[in-house]
Design a protein around this motif. Structure first.
Motif, PDB file in Angstrom:
ATOM      1  N   LEU A 138      -2.437  -5.624  -8.469  1.00 49.97           N
ATOM      2  CA  LEU A 138      -2.690  -7.033  -8.200  1.00 49.97           C
ATOM      3  C   LEU A 138      -1.931  -7.515  -6.966  1.00 49.97           C
ATOM      4  O   LEU A 138      -2.456  -8.303  -6.169  1.00 49.97           O
ATOM      5  CB  LEU A 138      -2.327  -7.884  -9.418  1.00 49.97           C
ATOM      6  N   GLY A 139      -0.697  -7.043  -6.772  1.00 49.01           N
ATOM      7  CA  GLY A 139       0.061  -7.431  -5.582  1.00 49.01           C
ATOM      8  C   GLY A 139      -0.599  -6.934  -4.307  1.00 49.01           C
ATOM      9  O   GLY A 139      -0.640  -7.643  -3.290  1.00 49.01           O
ATOM     10  N   ASP A 140      -1.153  -5.717  -4.347  1.00 50.89           N
ATOM     11  CA  ASP A 140      -1.856  -5.175  -3.189  1.00 50.89           C
ATOM     12  C   ASP A 140      -3.149  -5.950  -2.932  1.00 50.89           C
ATOM     13  O   ASP A 140      -3.538  -6.171  -1.775  1.00 50.89           O
ATOM     14  CB  ASP A 140      -2.177  -3.697  -3.405  1.00 50.89           C
ATOM     15  N   GLN A 141      -3.817  -6.365  -4.003  1.00 53.19           N
ATOM     16  CA  GLN A 141      -5.036  -7.156  -3.829  1.00 53.19           C
ATOM     17  C   GLN A 141      -4.715  -8.533  -3.249  1.00 53.19           C
ATOM     18  O   GLN A 141      -5.461  -9.047  -2.408  1.00 53.19           O
ATOM     19  CB  GLN A 141      -5.757  -7.278  -5.175  1.00 53.19           C
ATOM     20  N   ALA A 142      -3.590  -9.106  -3.644  1.00 49.48           N
ATOM     21  CA  ALA A 142      -3.162 -10.384  -3.069  1.00 49.48           C
ATOM     22  C   ALA A 142      -2.846 -10.233  -1.585  1.00 49.48           C
ATOM     23  O   ALA A 142      -3.135 -11.132  -0.774  1.00 49.48           O
ATOM     24  CB  ALA A 142      -1.953 -10.924  -3.830  1.00 49.48           C
ATOM     25  N   ALA A 143      -2.267  -9.090  -1.203  1.00 50.28           N
ATOM     26  CA  ALA A 143      -1.975  -8.840   0.216  1.00 50.28           C
ATOM     27  C   ALA A 143      -3.269  -8.732   1.012  1.00 50.28           C
ATOM     28  O   ALA A 143      -3.336  -9.176   2.172  1.00 50.28           O
ATOM     29  CB  ALA A 143      -1.144  -7.563   0.359  1.00 50.28           C
ATOM     30  N   TYR A 144      -4.316  -8.153   0.399  1.00 56.24           N
ATOM     31  CA  TYR A 144      -5.602  -8.091   1.093  1.00 56.24           C
ATOM     32  C   TYR A 144      -6.166  -9.500   1.308  1.00 56.24           C
ATOM     33  O   TYR A 144      -6.738  -9.785   2.370  1.00 56.24           O
ATOM     34  CB  TYR A 144      -6.610  -7.252   0.320  1.00 56.24           C
ATOM     35  N   VAL A 145      -6.019 -10.370   0.324  1.00 56.19           N
ATOM     36  CA  VAL A 145      -6.493 -11.746   0.481  1.00 56.19           C
ATOM     37  C   VAL A 145      -5.782 -12.420   1.653  1.00 56.19           C
ATOM     38  O   VAL A 145      -6.413 -13.116   2.464  1.00 56.19           O
ATOM     39  CB  VAL A 145      -6.292 -12.543  -0.819  1.00 56.19           C
ATOM     40  N   ASP A 146      -4.473 -12.205   1.774  1.00 59.88           N
ATOM     41  CA  ASP A 146      -3.740 -12.755   2.930  1.00 59.88           C
ATOM     42  C   ASP A 146      -4.340 -12.239   4.235  1.00 59.88           C
ATOM     43  O   ASP A 146      -4.535 -13.008   5.197  1.00 59.88           O
ATOM     44  CB  ASP A 146      -2.257 -12.361   2.856  1.00 59.88           C
ATOM     45  N   HIS A 147      -4.628 -10.941   4.273  1.00 58.92           N
ATOM     46  CA  HIS A 147      -5.246 -10.340   5.454  1.00 58.92           C
ATOM     47  C   HIS A 147      -6.596 -10.976   5.740  1.00 58.92           C
ATOM     48  O   HIS A 147      -6.927 -11.289   6.902  1.00 58.92           O
ATOM     49  CB  HIS A 147      -5.385  -8.831   5.225  1.00 58.92           C
ATOM     50  N   PHE A 176     -15.729  -3.055  12.898  1.00 67.41           N
ATOM     51  CA  PHE A 176     -15.057  -2.805  11.620  1.00 67.41           C
ATOM     52  C   PHE A 176     -13.599  -3.241  11.727  1.00 67.41           C
ATOM     53  O   PHE A 176     -12.905  -2.889  12.675  1.00 67.41           O
ATOM     54  CB  PHE A 176     -15.138  -1.322  11.248  1.00 67.41           C
ATOM     55  N   VAL A 177     -13.152  -4.013  10.743  1.00 72.10           N
ATOM     56  CA  VAL A 177     -11.782  -4.527  10.721  1.00 72.10           C
ATOM     57  C   VAL A 177     -11.024  -3.806   9.607  1.00 72.10           C
ATOM     58  O   VAL A 177     -11.244  -4.077   8.420  1.00 72.10           O
ATOM     59  CB  VAL A 177     -11.760  -6.044  10.470  1.00 72.10           C
ATOM     60  N   PRO A 178     -10.139  -2.867   9.937  1.00 75.69           N
ATOM     61  CA  PRO A 178      -9.417  -2.136   8.896  1.00 75.69           C
ATOM     62  C   PRO A 178      -8.524  -3.060   8.074  1.00 75.69           C
ATOM     63  O   PRO A 178      -7.931  -4.017   8.590  1.00 75.69           O
ATOM     64  CB  PRO A 178      -8.578  -1.114   9.680  1.00 75.69           C
ATOM     65  N   ALA A 179      -8.437  -2.770   6.788  1.00 76.42           N
ATOM     66  CA  ALA A 179      -7.561  -3.522   5.879  1.00 76.42           C
ATOM     67  C   ALA A 179      -6.180  -2.872   5.864  1.00 76.42           C
ATOM     68  O   ALA A 179      -6.034  -1.687   6.163  1.00 76.42           O
ATOM     69  CB  ALA A 179      -8.149  -3.528   4.479  1.00 76.42           C
ATOM     70  N   PRO A 180      -5.158  -3.641   5.514  1.00 73.63           N
ATOM     71  CA  PRO A 180      -3.819  -3.049   5.392  1.00 73.63           C
ATOM     72  C   PRO A 180      -3.793  -2.002   4.285  1.00 73.63           C
ATOM     73  O   PRO A 180      -4.519  -2.102   3.291  1.00 73.63           O
ATOM     74  CB  PRO A 180      -2.931  -4.251   5.055  1.00 73.63           C
ATOM     75  N   VAL A 181      -2.968  -0.981   4.470  1.00 80.14           N
ATOM     76  CA  VAL A 181      -2.830   0.100   3.481  1.00 80.14           C
ATOM     77  C   VAL A 181      -1.463  -0.036   2.822  1.00 80.14           C
ATOM     78  O   VAL A 181      -0.445   0.356   3.402  1.00 80.14           O
ATOM     79  CB  VAL A 181      -2.966   1.480   4.136  1.00 80.14           C
ATOM     80  N   PRO A 182      -1.397  -0.615   1.631  1.00 77.82           N
ATOM     81  CA  PRO A 182      -0.092  -0.826   0.992  1.00 77.82           C
ATOM     82  C   PRO A 182       0.602   0.470   0.618  1.00 77.82           C
ATOM     83  O   PRO A 182       1.823   0.577   0.694  1.00 77.82           O
ATOM     84  CB  PRO A 182      -0.423  -1.663  -0.243  1.00 77.82           C
ATOM     85  N   ALA A 210       6.575  15.869   3.911  1.00 75.15           N
ATOM     86  CA  ALA A 210       7.487  14.717   3.876  1.00 75.15           C
ATOM     87  C   ALA A 210       6.742  13.396   4.066  1.00 75.15           C
ATOM     88  O   ALA A 210       7.128  12.373   3.496  1.00 75.15           O
ATOM     89  CB  ALA A 210       8.565  14.883   4.946  1.00 75.15           C
ATOM     90  N   GLU A 211       5.662  13.426   4.838  1.00 77.10           N
ATOM     91  CA  GLU A 211       4.920  12.190   5.100  1.00 77.10           C
ATOM     92  C   GLU A 211       4.266  11.622   3.839  1.00 77.10           C
ATOM     93  O   GLU A 211       3.880  10.458   3.814  1.00 77.10           O
ATOM     94  CB  GLU A 211       3.839  12.454   6.148  1.00 77.10           C
ATOM     95  N   HIS A 212       4.134  12.448   2.793  1.00 75.97           N
ATOM     96  CA  HIS A 212       3.475  11.995   1.561  1.00 75.97           C
ATOM     97  C   HIS A 212       4.462  11.545   0.485  1.00 75.97           C
ATOM     98  O   HIS A 212       4.044  11.222  -0.623  1.00 75.97           O
ATOM     99  CB  HIS A 212       2.600  13.112   1.006  1.00 75.97           C
ATOM    100  N   GLU A 213       5.728  11.513   0.817  1.00 80.58           N
ATOM    101  CA  GLU A 213       6.721  11.197  -0.218  1.00 80.58           C
ATOM    102  C   GLU A 213       6.633   9.760  -0.704  1.00 80.58           C
ATOM    103  O   GLU A 213       7.074   9.447  -1.802  1.00 80.58           O
ATOM    104  CB  GLU A 213       8.123  11.515   0.306  1.00 80.58           C
ATOM    105  N   GLY A 214       6.021   8.879   0.084  1.00 79.41           N
ATOM    106  CA  GLY A 214       5.840   7.498  -0.357  1.00 79.41           C
ATOM    107  C   GLY A 214       4.440   7.185  -0.824  1.00 79.41           C
ATOM    108  O   GLY A 214       4.126   6.033  -1.127  1.00 79.41           O
ATOM    109  N   ALA A 215       3.567   8.203  -0.905  1.00 76.21           N
ATOM    110  CA  ALA A 215       2.161   7.998  -1.242  1.00 76.21           C
ATOM    111  C   ALA A 215       1.918   8.109  -2.740  1.00 76.21           C
ATOM    112  O   ALA A 215       2.717   8.679  -3.486  1.00 76.21           O
ATOM    113  CB  ALA A 215       1.304   9.026  -0.501  1.00 76.21           C
ATOM    114  N   TRP A 216       0.757   7.548  -3.174  1.00 76.10           N
ATOM    115  CA  TRP A 216       0.242   7.904  -4.487  1.00 76.10           C
ATOM    116  C   TRP A 216      -0.223   9.350  -4.387  1.00 76.10           C
ATOM    117  O   TRP A 216      -0.964   9.709  -3.476  1.00 76.10           O
ATOM    118  CB  TRP A 216      -0.955   7.035  -4.877  1.00 76.10           C
ATOM    119  N   VAL A 217       0.182  10.188  -5.315  1.00 80.76           N
ATOM    120  CA  VAL A 217      -0.081  11.619  -5.196  1.00 80.76           C
ATOM    121  C   VAL A 217      -0.900  12.139  -6.369  1.00 80.76           C
ATOM    122  O   VAL A 217      -0.620  11.822  -7.532  1.00 80.76           O
ATOM    123  CB  VAL A 217       1.240  12.416  -5.081  1.00 80.76           C
TER     124      VAL A 217
END
Length: 389
Positions: free
Chosen positions: A21-30, A259-265, A285-292
């Motif tokens: 929900l927080g990520d969806q709210a950030a998309y609304v801001d965008h 095309f307008v890219p959306a933010p990637v939380p 190492a680049e994936h250590e903060g990703a959903w895996v």
């Protein structure tokens, strides 16, 4: 006229039990930032505002805030319901919202009645087609075929009949699976008797068609597009760039799109290899903060693999096992006279893991078998070997 085409918000959806929900709210801001910075005249939302017919309270609150903010913006708004939405619930208060410039269209009976938006070159007729369940409209519309093509064809006949007397440019919103696009794993199947795809020819005569339902952006032709979802809702979407279409509708009906890219939380990563390799490879190492999503290829299933992975990749959500070789295992024995349930469970562990249980695991399994027996006193007298399943 400048149009921002978005769809498939799925407010209230989680990602493998992770709250979005927080990520969806950030998309609304965008979204609101794009409306202001790009001087958008019209926002179209092509269905699936919510993820389910009875959305959580927090999702309803976010939708309410979103529509209020859009109403206060410079843009008019047209919203339709998708197959995940409850048309009645999403459409509640739609006549009141019309006065605020937010036009929610969820009733199939109104498909031939457009929202008319004017610019310096004249009117633009915007037809919001809600998701059309063929079974729901077949009888009232007198359809001879039970398919999405028949339902949308009948709706578009109403659109063309109205448009013929207007001489206006036209925009249609539709929520459907149109031929030429590829689905992701996260869309709900909307097939009816195996018939779900709709040909692009259904939308002939319309200047721009804003589609919803598929979660990846698609260009079927210059005037027919999917915006896709603003966030990834399955690991099959890991490589997709999410966003919305900025559409410039010229005086002659010609469209130009950006095309307008959306933010990637939080990005998504699909990792594959042995547990030792995944834990040690510096290139990951680049994936250590990703959903895996991790697929382990160890021949012997490691102990506590999720716990070990989350030490390095704390947002690991999905774990699968695909050994590169098949080791000969102990055939799983079925309970038989003179054979204890404990022995059967030990064989099962050896079969699925390729390695026998440790002493601690064997003791735990013995306790579990004892707890499940129908006559505990008899088992205590006869010993673990007497435990029956």
């Amino acid at each position: 006229m400048r149009i921002l085409h978005t769809s498939d918000w799925h407010l209230g959806r989680s990602f493998h039990r992770a709250d979005l929900l927080g990520d969806q709210a950030a998309y609304v801001d965008h979204l609101l930032e794009v409306v202001a910075s790009e001087e958008v005249d019209l926002v179209v939302v092509a269905g699936d505002v919510y993820d389910r017919a009875l959305p959580p309270v927090d999702a309803v609150r976010l939708a309410d805030e979103t529509f209020a903010r859009l109403a206060a913006s410079r843009a008019r708004v047209v919203v339709t319901s998708g197959n995940h939405d409850s048309a009645r619930r999403l459409g509640f208060g739609s006549r009141l919202m019309d006065a605020a410039g937010v036009h929610v269209r969820t009733d199939p009976a109104s498909v031939g009645t457009p929202v008319v938006v004017d610019d310096a070159h004249g009117p633009v007729a915007v037809y919001g087609l809600p998701y059309l369940d063929p079974d729901a409209v077949r009888e009232p519309w007198g359809l001879t075929s039970r398919s999405h093509e028949a339902a949308l064809g009948a709706a578009m006949a109403r659109v063309r009949a109205d448009l013929a007397g207007r001489g206006a440019r036209s925009v249609v919103l539709a929520h459907a699976f149109v031929a030429g696009a590829q689905p992701s794993e996260s869309e709900r199947d909307i097939s009816v008797g195996g018939v779900q795809r709709v040909p692009t020819s259904v939308f002939e005569g319309v200047d721009y068609v804003a589609l919803g339902h598929l979660h990846a952006p698609h260009t079927l032709d210059e005037r027919i597009r999917y915006s896709g979802s603003p966030l990834a809702y399955s690991f099959s979407e890991a490589a997709q760039v999410k966003g919305s279409w900025l559409v410039d509708l010229a005086a002659d009906g010609v469209v130009a799109t950006t095309f307008v890219p959306a933010p990637v939380p939080r990005p998504l990563a699909r990792l594959r290899g042995t547990l030792a390799d995944l834990l040690a490879d510096p290139g990951l190492a680049e994936h250590e903060g990703a959903w895996v999503q991790a697929t382990l290829t160890d021949d012997v299933r490691p102990r506590q693999p999720m716990e070990q992975l989350q030490q390095r990749f704390p947002h690991t959500l999905v774990l699968a096992f695909e050994p590169t070789t098949t080791l000969p295992g102990t055939p799983v024995a079925r309970p038989a006279a003179g054979r204890s349930a404990h022995d059967v469970t030990l064989d099962f562990v050896a079969e699925v893991r390729g390695l026998g249980a440790t002493a601690e695991e064997a003791a735990l399994l013995a306790s579990a078998c004892e707890a499940c027996t129908g006559d505990r006193d008899a088992d205590r007298e006869n010993g673990p070997e007497a435990v029956a399943g």
